[in-house]
Motif scaffolding. Structure first.
Motif, PDB file in Angstrom:
ATOM      1  N   ASP A 218       0.829  -1.215   0.000  1.00  0.00           N
ATOM      2  CA  ASP A 218       0.000   0.000   0.000  1.00  0.00           C
ATOM      3  C   ASP A 218       0.858   1.257   0.000  1.00  0.00           C
ATOM      4  O   ASP A 218       0.594   2.218  -0.730  1.00  0.00           O
ATOM      5  N   LYS A 219       1.917   1.263   0.795  1.00  0.00           N
ATOM      6  CA  LYS A 219       2.792   2.432   0.846  1.00  0.00           C
ATOM      7  C   LYS A 219       3.575   2.606  -0.450  1.00  0.00           C
ATOM      8  O   LYS A 219       3.798   3.731  -0.932  1.00  0.00           O
ATOM      9  N   PHE A 220       3.980   1.483  -1.032  1.00  0.00           N
ATOM     10  CA  PHE A 220       4.721   1.535  -2.303  1.00  0.00           C
ATOM     11  C   PHE A 220       3.853   2.142  -3.403  1.00  0.00           C
ATOM     12  O   PHE A 220       4.314   2.977  -4.181  1.00  0.00           O
ATOM     13  N   LEU A 221       2.602   1.711  -3.482  1.00  0.00           N
ATOM     14  CA  LEU A 221       1.707   2.232  -4.521  1.00  0.00           C
ATOM     15  C   LEU A 221       1.422   3.715  -4.323  1.00  0.00           C
ATOM     16  O   LEU A 221       1.234   4.469  -5.292  1.00  0.00           O
ATOM     17  N   ARG A 222       1.365   4.158  -3.075  1.00  0.00           N
ATOM     18  CA  ARG A 222       1.152   5.585  -2.837  1.00  0.00           C
ATOM     19  C   ARG A 222       2.364   6.412  -3.249  1.00  0.00           C
ATOM     20  O   ARG A 222       2.232   7.565  -3.671  1.00  0.00           O
ATOM     21  N   LEU A 223       3.548   5.837  -3.127  1.00  0.00           N
ATOM     22  CA  LEU A 223       4.760   6.571  -3.510  1.00  0.00           C
ATOM     23  C   LEU A 223       4.926   6.664  -5.027  1.00  0.00           C
ATOM     24  O   LEU A 223       5.345   7.691  -5.556  1.00  0.00           O
ATOM     25  N   VAL A 224       4.619   5.593  -5.755  1.00  0.00           N
ATOM     26  CA  VAL A 224       4.841   5.588  -7.210  1.00  0.00           C
ATOM     27  C   VAL A 224       3.714   6.286  -7.967  1.00  0.00           C
ATOM     28  O   VAL A 224       3.917   6.766  -9.090  1.00  0.00           O
ATOM     29  N   GLY A 225       2.532   6.356  -7.405  1.00  0.00           N
ATOM     30  CA  GLY A 225       1.440   7.069  -8.066  1.00  0.00           C
ATOM     31  C   GLY A 225       0.959   6.363  -9.322  1.00  0.00           C
ATOM     32  O   GLY A 225       0.716   5.151  -9.335  1.00  0.00           O
ATOM     33  N   ASP A 226       0.839   7.137 -10.419  1.00  0.00           N
ATOM     34  CA  ASP A 226       0.304   6.591 -11.675  1.00  0.00           C
ATOM     35  C   ASP A 226       1.343   5.829 -12.488  1.00  0.00           C
ATOM     36  O   ASP A 226       1.071   5.441 -13.620  1.00  0.00           O
ATOM     37  N   ARG A 227       2.516   5.579 -11.938  1.00  0.00           N
ATOM     38  CA  ARG A 227       3.521   4.785 -12.642  1.00  0.00           C
ATOM     39  C   ARG A 227       3.246   3.287 -12.552  1.00  0.00           C
ATOM     40  O   ARG A 227       3.954   2.501 -13.164  1.00  0.00           O
ATOM     41  N   TYR A 228       2.246   2.922 -11.801  1.00  0.00           N
ATOM     42  CA  TYR A 228       1.878   1.510 -11.644  1.00  0.00           C
ATOM     43  C   TYR A 228       0.583   1.242 -12.397  1.00  0.00           C
ATOM     44  O   TYR A 228      -0.392   1.995 -12.298  1.00  0.00           O
ATOM     45  N   ASN A 229       0.586   0.139 -13.175  1.00  0.00           N
ATOM     46  CA  ASN A 229      -0.589  -0.283 -13.930  1.00  0.00           C
ATOM     47  C   ASN A 229      -1.206  -1.468 -13.198  1.00  0.00           C
ATOM     48  O   ASN A 229      -0.630  -2.560 -13.151  1.00  0.00           O
ATOM     49  N   SER A 230      -2.376  -1.248 -12.625  1.00  0.00           N
ATOM     50  CA  SER A 230      -3.023  -2.296 -11.840  1.00  0.00           C
ATOM     51  C   SER A 230      -3.541  -3.438 -12.705  1.00  0.00           C
ATOM     52  O   SER A 230      -3.688  -4.566 -12.215  1.00  0.00           O
ATOM     53  N   ASP A 231      -3.825  -3.179 -13.973  1.00  0.00           N
ATOM     54  CA  ASP A 231      -4.337  -4.242 -14.841  1.00  0.00           C
ATOM     55  C   ASP A 231      -3.269  -5.279 -15.174  1.00  0.00           C
ATOM     56  O   ASP A 231      -3.547  -6.482 -15.246  1.00  0.00           O
ATOM     57  N   THR A 232      -2.034  -4.813 -15.406  1.00  0.00           N
ATOM     58  CA  THR A 232      -0.937  -5.722 -15.763  1.00  0.00           C
ATOM     59  C   THR A 232       0.039  -5.968 -14.619  1.00  0.00           C
ATOM     60  O   THR A 232       0.967  -6.767 -14.764  1.00  0.00           O
ATOM     61  N   ASP A 233      -0.140  -5.256 -13.483  1.00  0.00           N
ATOM     62  CA  ASP A 233       0.754  -5.371 -12.323  1.00  0.00           C
ATOM     63  C   ASP A 233       2.199  -5.016 -12.689  1.00  0.00           C
ATOM     64  O   ASP A 233       3.160  -5.618 -12.208  1.00  0.00           O
ATOM     65  N   VAL A 234       2.376  -4.021 -13.562  1.00  0.00           N
ATOM     66  CA  VAL A 234       3.700  -3.622 -14.047  1.00  0.00           C
ATOM     67  C   VAL A 234       4.003  -2.218 -13.553  1.00  0.00           C
ATOM     68  O   VAL A 234       3.181  -1.299 -13.695  1.00  0.00           O
ATOM     69  N   LEU A 235       5.175  -2.051 -12.968  1.00  0.00           N
ATOM     70  CA  LEU A 235       5.676  -0.750 -12.535  1.00  0.00           C
ATOM     71  C   LEU A 235       6.637  -0.222 -13.588  1.00  0.00           C
ATOM     72  O   LEU A 235       7.535  -0.939 -14.030  1.00  0.00           O
ATOM     73  N   THR A 236       6.481   1.043 -13.994  1.00  0.00           N
ATOM     74  CA  THR A 236       7.306   1.643 -15.041  1.00  0.00           C
ATOM     75  C   THR A 236       7.953   2.910 -14.499  1.00  0.00           C
ATOM     76  O   THR A 236       7.262   3.833 -14.052  1.00  0.00           O
ATOM     77  N   LEU A 237       9.291   2.952 -14.538  1.00  0.00           N
ATOM     78  CA  LEU A 237      10.053   4.126 -14.121  1.00  0.00           C
ATOM     79  C   LEU A 237      10.832   4.646 -15.321  1.00  0.00           C
ATOM     80  O   LEU A 237      11.582   3.895 -15.944  1.00  0.00           O
ATOM     81  N   VAL A 238      10.653   5.931 -15.636  1.00  0.00           N
ATOM     82  CA  VAL A 238      11.332   6.568 -16.767  1.00  0.00           C
ATOM     83  C   VAL A 238      12.210   7.681 -16.220  1.00  0.00           C
ATOM     84  O   VAL A 238      11.731   8.578 -15.509  1.00  0.00           O
TER      85      VAL A 238
END
Length: 329
Positions: free
Chosen positions: A202-222
């Motif tokens: 929960d804390k991780f998702l709050r930190l990354v914001g919209d960089r996480y795709n809940s449909d594919t469970d993929v985190l993207t950092l650019v």
């Protein structure tokens, strides 16, 4: 007595005395020689064309052009020796009746390969024939290492190497070969590979914001703030490491959060859990083993509150409630 006259722009003096006859003749001969010298140094400009002034034309010697190489090539010619790498199209080397171009008339065929600019515009892959590719692969085998064991499938590779590194290289004609877009680095991974608990997730998702795709469970950092690709890669890995460790940190104020302070519905900290367990154990005495609320029922309640009421959530909640009360057939 002397007589002064102008001859060809020069002044000459004539003496009438008898004794000066020889001097007069010598003066006349001297003037004639000077006039001849001046005529040789300053030729007369003649605007009229004279046959004798015409210069003979030079004969053009045309070189003997040999026949195209395709007419001399054998049928078993080693094509890798003829066309070893990428190059512009050469009609005298390619033994194929190629045609390319547009014609305005309907019944006209496209232009042939000779003197055809259209064939020279497009890139060709005439050097990548199957025998040449096989030969080049055999030559590169000495520089290759055996494929690691345990990475035969895509699932095994994702398991051992979960992070995907994406970048781009550009080749263009400019004063510098460094393209500004080549510094951009993208890192992707599935969040399930980090093995986070409920609080850390929960804390991780709050930190990354919209960089996480809940449909594919993929985190993207650019990352693109650094001037070099290697620097952006190191910065992206630093961000991922910092996010992982920060999400596992539990602050002191987080332990004192009540149900009213929660940003989402938590079944384990809600009175619904107590009520469901009371229903399950209402006939049990203090000495008997007490039952806890089923995980499926708790998950359906959380979905109903967090995701909202829809047809699927209501049907799932109904199914789990009937199962909790043992009312199913």
């Amino acid at each position: 007595m002397a007589l002064i006259a102008l001859i060809n722009g020069r002044r000459a003096i004539y003496f009438s005395a008898r004794g000066f006859g020889n001097r007069f003749q010598s003066t006349e001969r001297e003037l004639d020689s000077r006039t001849q010298i001046d005529d040789d140094q300053f030729p007369v400009l003649n605007f009229k064309q004279v046959k004798s002034q015409r210069i003979a034309r030079r004969k053009i010697v045309r070189a003997v052009v040999p026949p195209p190489r395709t007419e001399q090539m054998a049928t078993d010619q080693d094509w890798g020796a003829v066309w070893p790498g990428p190059r512009s199209f050469n009609p005298s080397v390619v033994p194929l009746p190629l045609r390319q171009g547009y014609v305005s008339k309907k019944h006209q065929i496209p232009p042939g390969k000779f003197a055809n600019a259209e064939l020279m515009k497009i890139p060709n892959f005439l050097h990548l024939t199957p025998p040449v590719i096989k030969k080049q692969c055999e030559a590169l085998k000495q520089f290759c290492t055996p494929w690691p064991k345990g990475l035969e499938t895509e699932e095994s590779m994702k398991k051992h190497f979960p992070v995907d590194f994406i970048s781009s290289d550009y080749c263009h004609a400019s004063p510098t070969i460094r393209n500004p877009l080549s510094r951009i680095v993208t890192i992707q991974l599935k969040l399930e590979t980090l093995k986070l608990d409920k609080h850390a997730r929960d804390k991780f998702l709050r930190l990354v914001g919209d960089r996480y795709n809940s449909d594919t469970d993929v985190l993207t950092l650019v990352t693109d703030r650094c001037p070099l690709k290697k620097q952006n890669y190191d910065y992206a890995m630093y961000l991922l490491t910092a996010l992982f460790h920060e999400s596992n940190v539990v602050e002191s104020w987080e332990e004192s959060k009540s149900e009213a302070d929660m940003e989402y519905y938590d079944f384990q900290r809600n009175c619904s859990k107590v009520n469901s367990e009371t229903i399950l154990n209402w006939r049990k005495t203090d000495g008997e083993q007490r039952l806890s609320a089923p995980a499926g029922y708790g998950h359906s309640v959380e979905q109903l509150f967090n995701d909202g009421e829809n047809e699927y959530n209501l049907a799932k909640y109904k199914e789990q409630t009937l199962s909790l009360l043992h009312l199913t057939n």
